[in-house]
Design a protein around this motif. Sequence first.
Motif, mmCIF file in Angstrom:
data_model
loop_
_atom_site.group_PDB
_atom_site.id
_atom_site.type_symbol
_atom_site.label_atom_id
_atom_site.label_comp_id
_atom_site.label_asym_id
_atom_site.label_seq_id
_atom_site.Cartn_x
_atom_site.Cartn_y
_atom_site.Cartn_z
ATOM 1 N N ARG A 142 48.404 120.737 2.540
ATOM 2 C CA ARG A 142 47.426 119.664 2.789
ATOM 3 C C ARG A 142 46.260 120.134 3.642
ATOM 4 N NH1 ARG A 142 48.861 114.693 3.963
ATOM 5 N NH2 ARG A 142 50.988 114.994 3.326
ATOM 6 N N ALA A 143 46.443 121.178 4.438
ATOM 7 C CA ALA A 143 45.348 121.684 5.270
ATOM 8 C C ALA A 143 44.155 122.119 4.416
ATOM 9 C CB ALA A 143 45.827 122.850 6.121
ATOM 10 N N VAL A 149 43.546 120.802 1.321
ATOM 11 C CA VAL A 149 43.141 119.689 0.474
ATOM 12 C C VAL A 149 42.356 118.625 1.241
ATOM 13 C CG1 VAL A 149 44.017 117.823 -0.983
ATOM 14 C CG2 VAL A 149 45.080 120.084 -1.083
ATOM 15 N N THR A 150 42.735 118.401 2.478
ATOM 16 C CA THR A 150 42.186 117.291 3.260
ATOM 17 C C THR A 150 40.661 117.281 3.308
ATOM 18 O OG1 THR A 150 44.171 117.257 4.611
ATOM 19 C CG2 THR A 150 42.242 116.170 5.522
ATOM 20 N N ASP A 151 40.038 118.454 3.442
ATOM 21 C CA ASP A 151 38.596 118.514 3.651
ATOM 22 C C ASP A 151 37.798 119.002 2.447
ATOM 23 O OD1 ASP A 151 38.981 117.713 6.305
ATOM 24 O OD2 ASP A 151 39.329 119.780 6.948
ATOM 25 N N SER A 176 37.072 125.022 1.990
ATOM 26 C CA SER A 176 38.296 124.373 1.510
ATOM 27 C C SER A 176 38.197 124.096 0.015
ATOM 28 C CB SER A 176 38.542 123.063 2.260
ATOM 29 O OG SER A 176 38.887 123.320 3.593
ATOM 30 N N GLU A 234 49.115 118.730 -1.956
ATOM 31 C CA GLU A 234 49.613 117.814 -0.937
ATOM 32 C C GLU A 234 48.461 117.113 -0.248
ATOM 33 O OE1 GLU A 234 51.863 120.272 1.742
ATOM 34 O OE2 GLU A 234 53.671 120.085 0.548
ATOM 35 N N GLY A 235 48.661 115.885 0.137
ATOM 36 C CA GLY A 235 47.690 115.189 0.961
ATOM 37 C C GLY A 235 46.505 114.614 0.219
ATOM 38 N N VAL A 236 46.607 114.410 -1.076
ATOM 39 C CA VAL A 236 45.513 113.804 -1.821
ATOM 40 C C VAL A 236 45.541 112.312 -1.542
ATOM 41 C CG1 VAL A 236 44.542 113.332 -4.094
ATOM 42 C CG2 VAL A 236 45.614 115.560 -3.622
ATOM 43 N N GLU A 237 44.520 111.838 -0.840
ATOM 44 C CA GLU A 237 44.488 110.431 -0.449
ATOM 45 C C GLU A 237 43.190 109.728 -0.836
ATOM 46 O OE1 GLU A 237 45.586 110.235 3.660
ATOM 47 O OE2 GLU A 237 47.476 111.270 3.288
ATOM 48 N N THR A 238 42.293 110.454 -1.488
ATOM 49 C CA THR A 238 41.047 109.843 -1.956
ATOM 50 C C THR A 238 40.865 110.226 -3.409
ATOM 51 O OG1 THR A 238 39.685 111.732 -1.336
ATOM 52 C CG2 THR A 238 39.994 110.027 0.344
#
Length: 175
Positions: free
Chosen positions: A137-138, A140-142, A149, A170-174
């Motif tokens: 996720r590190a 993916v987040t940005d 990234s 991991e960490g796909v939230e948008t």
Amino acid sequence: WPGDTTPVQTVIDIAEESELILRVGEFVIERAFEMLAALPSYANDLLVSVNISPVQFHYQDLVELIEKYSSLNRVDPSRLLIEITERTFIENSELAQSILRRLKAIGVQVAIDDFGTGYSSLNSLHQLDIDWIKIDRAFVTDINTDAQSYQIVNALVKMSEALGIGLVAEGVETQ
């Protein structure tokens, strides 16, 4: 979860140090096959993904456990995807390769979890028969705000396509 002050990682660390993780890991594998067995027949192509700790990977006979619970629940073991971190391979690569060969022989799929955060990411892909990689996720987040990234994730997408390896971010939230 009792109280919101104890981080889950702290509990996992204590379980690994006390080898309680072996019982926890077996319980999770058992529940995964029970859940798969309870799904309706039209969902027979669904997988369940289970994280395996390095302690469990090295000190428990995963093949025996998986065969036991897949047989008890009449579920094909190929519906289980185990996730292991790169640390698991680094600690004893020969043992890891042997265990992976046995898991693959019964149809279990394997993912490298938190891909890109270890020291031997590309070496792991080169040496091991991996079905999936999970981008940490590190990275993916940005991707919408950080060009580096974005380029790292883009390169991993292209690499996984070229190698025929599945990819999970991991960490796909948008959107």
